[in-house]
Design a protein around this motif. Structure first.
Motif, PDB file in Angstrom:
ATOM      1  N   ALA A  65       9.869 -15.407-111.944  1.00  0.00           N
ATOM      2  CA  ALA A  65       8.523 -15.153-111.421  1.00  0.00           C
ATOM      3  C   ALA A  65       8.502 -13.918-110.518  1.00  0.00           C
ATOM      4  CB  ALA A  65       8.014 -16.384-110.674  1.00  0.00           C
ATOM      5  N   VAL A  66       9.508 -13.774-109.665  1.00  0.00           N
ATOM      6  CA  VAL A  66       9.583 -12.618-108.772  1.00  0.00           C
ATOM      7  C   VAL A  66       9.761 -11.323-109.567  1.00  0.00           C
ATOM      8  CG1 VAL A  66      11.085 -11.485-107.065  1.00  0.00           C
ATOM      9  CG2 VAL A  66      10.343 -13.830-106.711  1.00  0.00           C
ATOM     10  N   ASP A  93      13.017 -15.967-102.735  1.00  0.00           N
ATOM     11  CA  ASP A  93      12.021 -15.739-103.779  1.00  0.00           C
ATOM     12  C   ASP A  93      10.733 -16.514-103.506  1.00  0.00           C
ATOM     13  OD1 ASP A  93      13.760 -14.010-105.040  1.00  0.00           O
ATOM     14  OD2 ASP A  93      14.391 -15.466-106.563  1.00  0.00           O
ATOM     15  N   LEU A  97       7.140 -14.666-103.292  1.00  0.00           N
ATOM     16  CA  LEU A  97       5.993 -15.062-104.105  1.00  0.00           C
ATOM     17  C   LEU A  97       4.811 -15.462-103.236  1.00  0.00           C
ATOM     18  CD1 LEU A  97       7.931 -17.060-106.818  1.00  0.00           C
ATOM     19  CD2 LEU A  97       6.594 -14.991-107.221  1.00  0.00           C
ATOM     20  N   ARG A 100       2.996 -12.584-101.874  1.00  0.00           N
ATOM     21  CA  ARG A 100       2.151 -11.910-102.870  1.00  0.00           C
ATOM     22  C   ARG A 100       0.820 -12.642-103.089  1.00  0.00           C
ATOM     23  NH1 ARG A 100       6.158 -11.087-108.001  1.00  0.00           N
ATOM     24  NH2 ARG A 100       7.626  -9.632-107.047  1.00  0.00           N
ATOM     25  N   VAL A 102       0.975 -16.011-104.461  1.00  0.00           N
ATOM     26  CA  VAL A 102       1.269 -17.082-105.411  1.00  0.00           C
ATOM     27  C   VAL A 102       1.499 -18.372-104.622  1.00  0.00           C
ATOM     28  CG1 VAL A 102       2.910 -17.891-107.162  1.00  0.00           C
ATOM     29  CG2 VAL A 102       2.303 -15.457-107.052  1.00  0.00           C
ATOM     30  N   VAL A 104       3.418 -21.670-104.215  1.00  0.00           N
ATOM     31  CA  VAL A 104       4.680 -22.261-104.650  1.00  0.00           C
ATOM     32  C   VAL A 104       4.854 -23.576-103.912  1.00  0.00           C
ATOM     33  CG1 VAL A 104       7.186 -21.986-104.821  1.00  0.00           C
ATOM     34  CG2 VAL A 104       5.699 -19.972-104.997  1.00  0.00           C
TER      35      VAL A 104
END
Length: 107
Positions: A65-66, A93, A97, A100, A102, A104
């Protein structure tokens, strides 16, 4: 989608590059996932919850994903079951994420 398969222990999808959303969940014996070409598209929902993923598999999913710098919204779900918690580079990671945008979630 791979869901509710009690006997599957390994998923290897070496040719999978992208999917609108990916769901591999509720497989209590699933410990190993290999998605070496996978690139999660921006905005996708990727659910790996309620499995028994080992640390290598959890960290692998996060690293894939990264690696896609365009993945800035969407989700990676790794909680539930006996999935390992991210550690080492995997924990880094997660932070990348989330920074950014995202979402998680993990054990």
């Amino acid at each position: 989608t791979i869901t509710a398969c009690d006997i599957i222990t390994t998923v290897s999808l070496p040719a999978l590059i992208t999917a609108g959303s990916l769901s591999i969940q509720d497989n209590p014996a699933l410990t190993d996932i290999s998605l070496i070409s996978w690139v999660p598209p921006n905005g996708s929902i990727n659910n790996f919850s309620d499995n028994a993923l080992n640390l290598t598999s959890v960290n692998h999913i996060l690293a894939q994903a990264v690696a896609n710098a365009a993945f800035v919204t969407g989700t990676i779900t790794l909680f539930g079951g006996t999935n390992a918690a991210p550690a080492g580079q995997g924990a880094t990671d997660v932070t990348t994420l989330q920074g950014r945008g995202v979402t998680v979630t993990h054990n």
